[in-house]
Design a protein around this motif. Structure first.
Motif, PDB file in Angstrom:
ATOM      1  N   ARG A 145       0.835  -1.215   0.000  1.00 50.52           N
ATOM      2  CA  ARG A 145       0.000   0.000   0.000  1.00 50.52           C
ATOM      3  C   ARG A 145       0.862   1.254   0.000  1.00 50.52           C
ATOM      4  O   ARG A 145       0.468   2.286   0.563  1.00 50.52           O
ATOM      5  CB  ARG A 145      -0.929  -0.009   1.216  1.00 50.52           C
ATOM      6  CG  ARG A 145      -1.854  -1.215   1.280  1.00 50.52           C
ATOM      7  CD  ARG A 145      -2.795  -1.108   2.456  1.00 50.52           C
ATOM      8  NE  ARG A 145      -3.301  -2.405   2.845  1.00 50.52           N
ATOM      9  CZ  ARG A 145      -3.876  -2.662   4.022  1.00 50.52           C
ATOM     10  NH1 ARG A 145      -3.999  -1.698   4.914  1.00 50.52           N
ATOM     11  NH2 ARG A 145      -4.314  -3.873   4.306  1.00 50.52           N
TER      12      ARG A 145
ATOM     13  N   TYR B 280      -7.699   5.969   8.271  1.00 52.70           N
ATOM     14  CA  TYR B 280      -7.653   4.596   7.748  1.00 52.70           C
ATOM     15  C   TYR B 280      -9.026   4.163   7.257  1.00 52.70           C
ATOM     16  O   TYR B 280      -9.155   3.579   6.172  1.00 52.70           O
ATOM     17  CB  TYR B 280      -7.147   3.656   8.849  1.00 52.70           C
ATOM     18  CG  TYR B 280      -7.159   2.191   8.483  1.00 52.70           C
ATOM     19  CD1 TYR B 280      -6.078   1.619   7.818  1.00 52.70           C
ATOM     20  CD2 TYR B 280      -8.234   1.375   8.820  1.00 52.70           C
ATOM     21  CE1 TYR B 280      -6.079   0.271   7.484  1.00 52.70           C
ATOM     22  CE2 TYR B 280      -8.244   0.028   8.488  1.00 52.70           C
ATOM     23  CZ  TYR B 280      -7.165  -0.517   7.837  1.00 52.70           C
ATOM     24  OH  TYR B 280      -7.176  -1.847   7.511  1.00 52.70           O
TER      25      TYR B 280
ATOM     26  N   ALA C 282     -10.155   2.986   3.462  1.00 57.44           N
ATOM     27  CA  ALA C 282     -10.837   1.715   3.202  1.00 57.44           C
ATOM     28  C   ALA C 282     -12.148   1.947   2.457  1.00 57.44           C
ATOM     29  O   ALA C 282     -12.495   1.197   1.529  1.00 57.44           O
ATOM     30  CB  ALA C 282     -11.083   0.976   4.510  1.00 57.44           C
TER      31      ALA C 282
ATOM     32  N   GLY D 220      -6.704   0.621   1.384  1.00 63.85           N
ATOM     33  CA  GLY D 220      -6.494  -0.060   2.642  1.00 63.85           C
ATOM     34  C   GLY D 220      -6.633  -1.563   2.488  1.00 63.85           C
ATOM     35  O   GLY D 220      -6.111  -2.172   1.553  1.00 63.85           O
ATOM     36  N   ILE D 221      -7.376  -2.143   3.388  1.00 68.86           N
ATOM     37  CA  ILE D 221      -7.526  -3.593   3.395  1.00 68.86           C
ATOM     38  C   ILE D 221      -8.123  -4.114   2.092  1.00 68.86           C
ATOM     39  O   ILE D 221      -7.770  -5.202   1.624  1.00 68.86           O
ATOM     40  CB  ILE D 221      -8.369  -4.030   4.608  1.00 68.86           C
ATOM     41  CG1 ILE D 221      -8.345  -5.565   4.718  1.00 68.86           C
ATOM     42  CG2 ILE D 221      -9.783  -3.500   4.533  1.00 68.86           C
ATOM     43  CD1 ILE D 221      -8.988  -6.070   5.991  1.00 68.86           C
ATOM     44  N   TYR D 222      -9.000  -3.312   1.447  1.00 67.29           N
ATOM     45  CA  TYR D 222      -9.648  -3.820   0.240  1.00 67.29           C
ATOM     46  C   TYR D 222      -8.677  -3.940  -0.928  1.00 67.29           C
ATOM     47  O   TYR D 222      -8.815  -4.834  -1.770  1.00 67.29           O
ATOM     48  CB  TYR D 222     -10.848  -2.946  -0.118  1.00 67.29           C
ATOM     49  CG  TYR D 222     -11.932  -3.050   0.925  1.00 67.29           C
ATOM     50  CD1 TYR D 222     -12.618  -4.241   1.123  1.00 67.29           C
ATOM     51  CD2 TYR D 222     -12.244  -1.972   1.749  1.00 67.29           C
ATOM     52  CE1 TYR D 222     -13.585  -4.365   2.102  1.00 67.29           C
ATOM     53  CE2 TYR D 222     -13.216  -2.082   2.732  1.00 67.29           C
ATOM     54  CZ  TYR D 222     -13.884  -3.271   2.904  1.00 67.29           C
ATOM     55  OH  TYR D 222     -14.826  -3.396   3.890  1.00 67.29           O
TER      56      TYR D 222
ATOM     57  N   ALA E 243     -12.899  -7.491   7.847  1.00 66.74           N
ATOM     58  CA  ALA E 243     -13.672  -6.396   7.251  1.00 66.74           C
ATOM     59  C   ALA E 243     -14.866  -7.025   6.538  1.00 66.74           C
ATOM     60  O   ALA E 243     -14.897  -8.236   6.307  1.00 66.74           O
ATOM     61  CB  ALA E 243     -12.819  -5.592   6.269  1.00 66.74           C
TER      62      ALA E 243
ATOM     63  N   ASN F 158      -0.175  -2.453   5.933  1.00 67.52           N
ATOM     64  CA  ASN F 158      -0.419  -1.169   6.599  1.00 67.52           C
ATOM     65  C   ASN F 158       0.692  -0.805   7.571  1.00 67.52           C
ATOM     66  O   ASN F 158       0.853   0.364   7.918  1.00 67.52           O
ATOM     67  CB  ASN F 158      -1.753  -1.217   7.345  1.00 67.52           C
ATOM     68  CG  ASN F 158      -2.151   0.137   7.907  1.00 67.52           C
ATOM     69  OD1 ASN F 158      -2.203   1.117   7.175  1.00 67.52           O
ATOM     70  ND2 ASN F 158      -2.427   0.194   9.200  1.00 67.52           N
TER      71      ASN F 158
END
Length: 418
Positions: free
Chosen positions: A93, A106, A110, A115-117, A190, A333
């Motif tokens: 990232r 954050y 997302a 982010g996590i996606y 998530a 992250n």
């Protein structure tokens, strides 16, 4: 006379962490079980003898092909146990760093699909061979800094089949690398894009479909949940964790990183094995954790990497009587692979003492990972996992920011091999 495969002599300070309570709490975190002018022997991958340096010559004989290491007055500690990692992923990232610098939260990154996606998209696309190779490469780099045991969470597939694939790959990582690996199921990391606006349906899938297979195939030791606003509510988290408990899994909670979301209180109510992150300084919550015997896994590099402008409340947790462990949170992250640097942040930012930080990264981290009976301390019959630092005391490891061990051994074998 003991016949040994490895003899280490000339140890100026040996931190055994082998006596006292597990986990260490309060003042006991300062007790590293120190021995000076020490030596030890390893046989068949386990510590076979520990004693004074002058006694080694009469007590130990090396087997044919055995090795002798002169520590030259250095310090030996147990191999670090990293109690919180997300090592199995694809991509990075780096482009989001500019957004963090601009102050974009954050959760907002997302929501924009980052982010996590972004990691989920990359991980879903990556082959199993690629995921294994990249994770193994990370683990071997982390071993250079003294880590010999890893808790590894799934959580970057966010689908029934994908999460099972990741857990099976974590099992393969353990056999490929020879490191101690503790798998944790984090399907509730998530809400997947396919379930946007239908989070309860995803929770239902986890509880009814995925968790029974995770338990039946023994794919994980623990189940974890990201209990935060915008992710999983306390109600949803509780349903998942109670299902996991009923299936025989231990439970962990990502709690109170962005807000006092009720995660720590839920961890206390369910007597979870650990509550992790805890970046919000909630003193009443800390007292509840202490009374429930929940270990706090703090990740002091994460707020630094996230530009959060805050520090993990390590001092407050210790003073409240909570057992505190350390994790790197190695992930896209928070890409940190050096546990000595985590210890430095634990001291300089989270305000643990140097000895508390060593305890938190060894015996307490082993407890948080459910492996304190075989990792995190140096004692006869324990796995011979240790790191030698060319420093005159364990206190110097976090003080010397980013210290690098001279030698690291896992089950009595140097890692990586010379």
């Amino acid at each position: 006379m003991i016949r040994a495969d490895l003899l280490v002599t000339g140890i100026g300070e040996l931190a055994t962490l082998s006596a006292g309570p597990v986990p260490r709490i309060g003042e006991s975190m300062e007790d590293l079980g120190l021995c000076h002018d020490a030596a030890f022997a390893v046989r068949d991958g386990r510590f076979a003898w520990i004693g004074r340096n002058r006694a080694a010559r009469r007590e130990i004989r090396l087997r044919r092909g055995g090795a002798h290491v002169d520590a030259q007055g250095g310090t030996v500690i147990p191999g670090f146990v990293d109690a919180h990692t997300h090592l199995l992923y694809a991509g990075d990232r780096a482009p989001e760093l500019a957004l963090k610098i601009q102050g974009v939260p954050y959760a907002e990154i997302a929501r924009r699909g980052g982010g996590i996606y972004s990691t989920v998209r990359a991980t879903r696309r990556a082959s199993s061979a690629t995921l294994l190779a990249w994770a193994e490469d990370r683990m071997r780099r982390m071993a250079l800094f003294g880590t010999t045991a890893f808790e590894i969470k799934s959580g970057y597939a966010l689908s029934h089949a994908g999460e099972l694939r990741l857990l099976r790959l974590i099992r393969r990582l353990a056999s490929r690398t020879g490191f101690e690996v503790v798998p944790t199921y984090l399907g509730a990391h998530a809400i997947p894009p396919e379930f946007r606006g239908r989070s309860d349906a995803y929770v239902d899938q986890i509880a009814r479909r995925t968790l029974p297979i995770v338990a039946a195939e023994r794919l994980a030791r623990f189940c974890d949940v990201f209990c935060e606003p915008g992710f999983f509510s306390v109600r949803q988290s509780e349903r998942i964790l109670r299902t996991a408990l009923a299936l025989g899994l231990g439970i962990k909670i990502h709690a109170d990183e962005f807000a006092l979301s009720g995660g720590a209180r839920l961890a206390s109510r369910l007597e979870a094995h650990s509550a992790e992150h805890l970046l919000e300084d909630g003193r009443p919550e800390f007292e509840l954790l202490a009374r429930a015997g929940v270990t706090a896994v703090i990740l002091p590099v994460t707020p630094f990497a996230s530009l959060a402008g805050r520090a993990s409340p390590g001092r407050a947790l210790v003073d409240a009587g909570v057992s505190v462990a350390l994790g790197s949170d190695c992930s896209p992250n928070s890409w940190i692979e050096a546990m000595p640097l985590v210890l430095a942040h634990a001291v300089y930012s989270a305000r643990l003492s140097p000895r508390e930080a060593v305890t938190a990264a060894t015996v307490n981290a082993a407890h948080a990972s459910g492996i304190a009976h075989r990792a995190g301390s140096i004692a006869v019959e324990r796995s011979a996992d240790f790191a030698l630092f060319a420093l005159d005391s364990a206190d110097r490891i976090p003080y010397r920011i980013g210290s690098l061990p001279a030698l690291v051994y896992r089950q009595g074998i140097r890692t990586p091999p010379p």
